[in-house]
Motif scaffolding. Structure first.
Motif, short mmCIF file in Angstrom:
data_model
loop_
_atom_site.label_atom_id
_atom_site.label_comp_id
_atom_site.label_asym_id
_atom_site.label_seq_id
_atom_site.Cartn_x
_atom_site.Cartn_y
_atom_site.Cartn_z
N LYS A 149 89.35 -84.63 -60.88
CA LYS A 149 88.75 -83.44 -61.51
C LYS A 149 88.12 -82.58 -60.43
CE LYS A 149 87.99 -82.57 -65.40
NZ LYS A 149 88.83 -81.73 -66.25
N ILE A 150 88.34 -81.27 -60.50
CA ILE A 150 87.73 -80.31 -59.59
C ILE A 150 87.00 -79.26 -60.42
CG2 ILE A 150 88.09 -78.57 -57.79
CD1 ILE A 150 90.77 -79.96 -57.16
N LEU A 151 85.70 -79.09 -60.14
CA LEU A 151 84.93 -78.01 -60.74
C LEU A 151 84.58 -77.02 -59.64
CD1 LEU A 151 82.51 -79.85 -63.20
CD2 LEU A 151 84.66 -78.69 -63.71
N VAL A 152 84.66 -75.74 -59.96
CA VAL A 152 84.49 -74.68 -58.98
C VAL A 152 83.39 -73.73 -59.46
CG1 VAL A 152 85.68 -72.74 -57.87
CG2 VAL A 152 86.92 -74.85 -58.34
N ALA A 153 82.47 -73.38 -58.58
CA ALA A 153 81.41 -72.41 -58.90
C ALA A 153 82.03 -71.02 -59.05
CB ALA A 153 80.36 -72.40 -57.80
N GLY A 154 81.39 -70.20 -59.88
CA GLY A 154 81.89 -68.85 -60.17
C GLY A 154 82.24 -68.01 -58.95
N ALA A 201 99.14 -69.68 -58.42
CA ALA A 201 100.08 -69.72 -59.54
C ALA A 201 101.39 -70.38 -59.12
CB ALA A 201 100.33 -68.32 -60.08
N LEU A 202 101.85 -70.09 -57.91
CA LEU A 202 103.10 -70.66 -57.43
C LEU A 202 103.04 -72.18 -57.32
CD1 LEU A 202 104.24 -68.13 -54.68
CD2 LEU A 202 105.34 -68.60 -56.88
N CYS A 203 101.88 -72.71 -56.99
CA CYS A 203 101.77 -74.17 -56.84
C CYS A 203 101.27 -74.83 -58.12
CB CYS A 203 100.93 -74.54 -55.63
SG CYS A 203 99.22 -74.04 -55.71
N GLY A 204 101.24 -74.09 -59.22
CA GLY A 204 100.89 -74.67 -60.50
C GLY A 204 99.41 -74.92 -60.70
N LEU A 205 98.57 -74.17 -60.04
CA LEU A 205 97.13 -74.34 -60.14
C LEU A 205 96.53 -73.19 -60.94
CD1 LEU A 205 94.73 -76.08 -59.04
CD2 LEU A 205 94.63 -74.50 -57.16
N ASP A 206 95.68 -73.52 -61.90
CA ASP A 206 95.03 -72.49 -62.70
C ASP A 206 93.62 -72.98 -63.03
OD1 ASP A 206 94.60 -70.17 -64.18
OD2 ASP A 206 96.53 -70.32 -65.20
N PHE A 207 92.83 -72.15 -63.70
CA PHE A 207 91.44 -72.48 -64.00
C PHE A 207 91.11 -72.15 -65.43
CE2 PHE A 207 91.76 -71.65 -59.51
CZ PHE A 207 91.01 -72.66 -58.94
N ILE A 208 90.18 -72.92 -65.99
CA ILE A 208 89.62 -72.66 -67.31
C ILE A 208 88.11 -72.54 -67.15
CG2 ILE A 208 89.22 -73.59 -69.63
CD1 ILE A 208 91.88 -75.05 -69.40
N ALA A 239 89.40 -76.69 -62.65
CA ALA A 239 90.74 -76.52 -62.11
C ALA A 239 91.74 -77.35 -62.90
CB ALA A 239 90.77 -76.94 -60.63
N VAL A 240 92.86 -76.74 -63.25
CA VAL A 240 93.96 -77.44 -63.92
C VAL A 240 95.09 -77.50 -62.90
CG1 VAL A 240 95.58 -77.39 -65.86
CG2 VAL A 240 93.24 -76.52 -66.15
N PHE A 241 95.34 -78.71 -62.39
CA PHE A 241 96.31 -78.85 -61.31
C PHE A 241 97.29 -80.00 -61.53
CE2 PHE A 241 92.39 -80.99 -60.38
CZ PHE A 241 92.78 -82.27 -60.01
N TRP A 266 100.21 -81.76 -63.86
CA TRP A 266 101.12 -81.36 -64.93
C TRP A 266 100.73 -82.01 -66.25
CZ3 TRP A 266 103.98 -84.81 -67.73
CH2 TRP A 266 104.12 -86.08 -67.20
N THR A 267 100.09 -83.18 -66.20
CA THR A 267 99.68 -83.86 -67.43
C THR A 267 98.53 -83.15 -68.15
OG1 THR A 267 98.21 -85.28 -66.14
CG2 THR A 267 100.41 -86.13 -66.64
N GLU A 268 97.89 -82.19 -67.47
CA GLU A 268 96.80 -81.45 -68.09
C GLU A 268 97.16 -79.99 -68.35
OE1 GLU A 268 93.04 -81.95 -66.24
OE2 GLU A 268 93.00 -84.07 -66.67
N SER A 269 98.38 -79.60 -68.06
CA SER A 269 98.77 -78.19 -68.22
C SER A 269 98.71 -77.74 -69.68
CB SER A 269 100.15 -77.95 -67.64
OG SER A 269 101.11 -78.74 -68.31
N TYR A 270 98.78 -78.67 -70.62
CA TYR A 270 98.67 -78.31 -72.04
C TYR A 270 97.33 -77.62 -72.33
CZ TYR A 270 95.45 -82.23 -72.58
OH TYR A 270 94.37 -83.07 -72.47
N ARG A 271 96.30 -77.90 -71.53
CA ARG A 271 94.99 -77.30 -71.75
C ARG A 271 95.02 -75.78 -71.63
NH1 ARG A 271 91.41 -79.44 -67.57
NH2 ARG A 271 89.76 -78.51 -68.78
N LEU A 272 95.96 -75.26 -70.86
CA LEU A 272 96.07 -73.82 -70.68
C LEU A 272 96.47 -73.13 -71.99
CD1 LEU A 272 97.79 -73.76 -67.19
CD2 LEU A 272 95.37 -73.37 -67.71
N GLY A 273 97.10 -73.86 -72.89
CA GLY A 273 97.51 -73.31 -74.18
C GLY A 273 96.34 -72.96 -75.08
#
Length: 183
Positions: free
Chosen positions: A116-121, A136-143, A160-162, A164-171
């Motif tokens: 798990k990675i948490l990132v400050a604003g 985006a190219l490497c499949g990394l996104d944030f919620i 951080a959503v990085f 593939w097993t957690e990519s459903y969270r972006l939905g």
């Protein structure tokens, strides 16, 4: 981009670590620190490496046959004038270190069994401004995880959503972010 030499340096430094140990990575750029963390995760992934990790890190993990560890990370910074104190003994302290440590501890509590990675604003803003296409190219996104208060400080935090097993969270990102705002 991390090189095999950098990953080998990390591996040598981490060989002495045990479960529960913590490390501090300092870097001049948020993207470099994020890539280093992803490489560390790949080295200790036990076969579940983040897609965004460098090929050198994945190759080293396979070659070294490292056991799997769940890695939690907190990334703070992004502000130009945040004091960082380095003592004569080489210890590092300051608001940035405290914030990163609190984010890391929270990441470990949220996800004790998975990376798990948490990132400050401010770090999130820098990453989006400087490297949004590369992320985006490497499949990394944030919620957004909303605004969180830590001992006298409040900041926006991003998860951080990085994997593939957690990519459903972006939905359901929009619904989750709206919920956090309402809370």
């Amino acid at each position: 981009v991390s090189t095999c030499k950098q990953v080998r340096f990390l591996f040598e430094a981490f060989r002495k670590l045990r479960t529960g140990d913590e490390i501090l990575l300092l870097g001049a750029s948020a993207i470099d620190v994020l890539r280093a963390i992803l490489d560390v995760m790949a080295c200790f992934s036990g076969g579940r490496a983040p897609a965004a990790a460098s090929p050198a890190a994945e190759g080293l993990r396979t070659a070294a046959l490292l056991p799997a560890f769940a890695i939690s990370a907190g990334i703070a910074g992004g502000q130009k004038y945040t004091p960082l104190i380095i003592t004569r003994d080489g210890d590092v302290s300051g608001d940035i270190v405290n914030t990163a440590a609190r984010l890391q501890a929270r990441a470990g509590k949220i996800s004790p069994e998975r990376d798990k990675i948490l990132v400050a604003g401010p770090v999130y803003q820098k990453l989006k401004a400087e490297a949004s296409e590369a992320l985006a190219l490497c499949g990394l996104d944030f919620i957004s995880s909303g605004r969180i208060e830590f001992k006298g400080a409040a900041l926006n935090v991003y998860d951080a959503v990085f994997l593939w097993t957690e990519s459903y969270r972006l939905g359901y990102r929009q619904a989750l972010e709206t919920l956090y705002e309402d809370l």
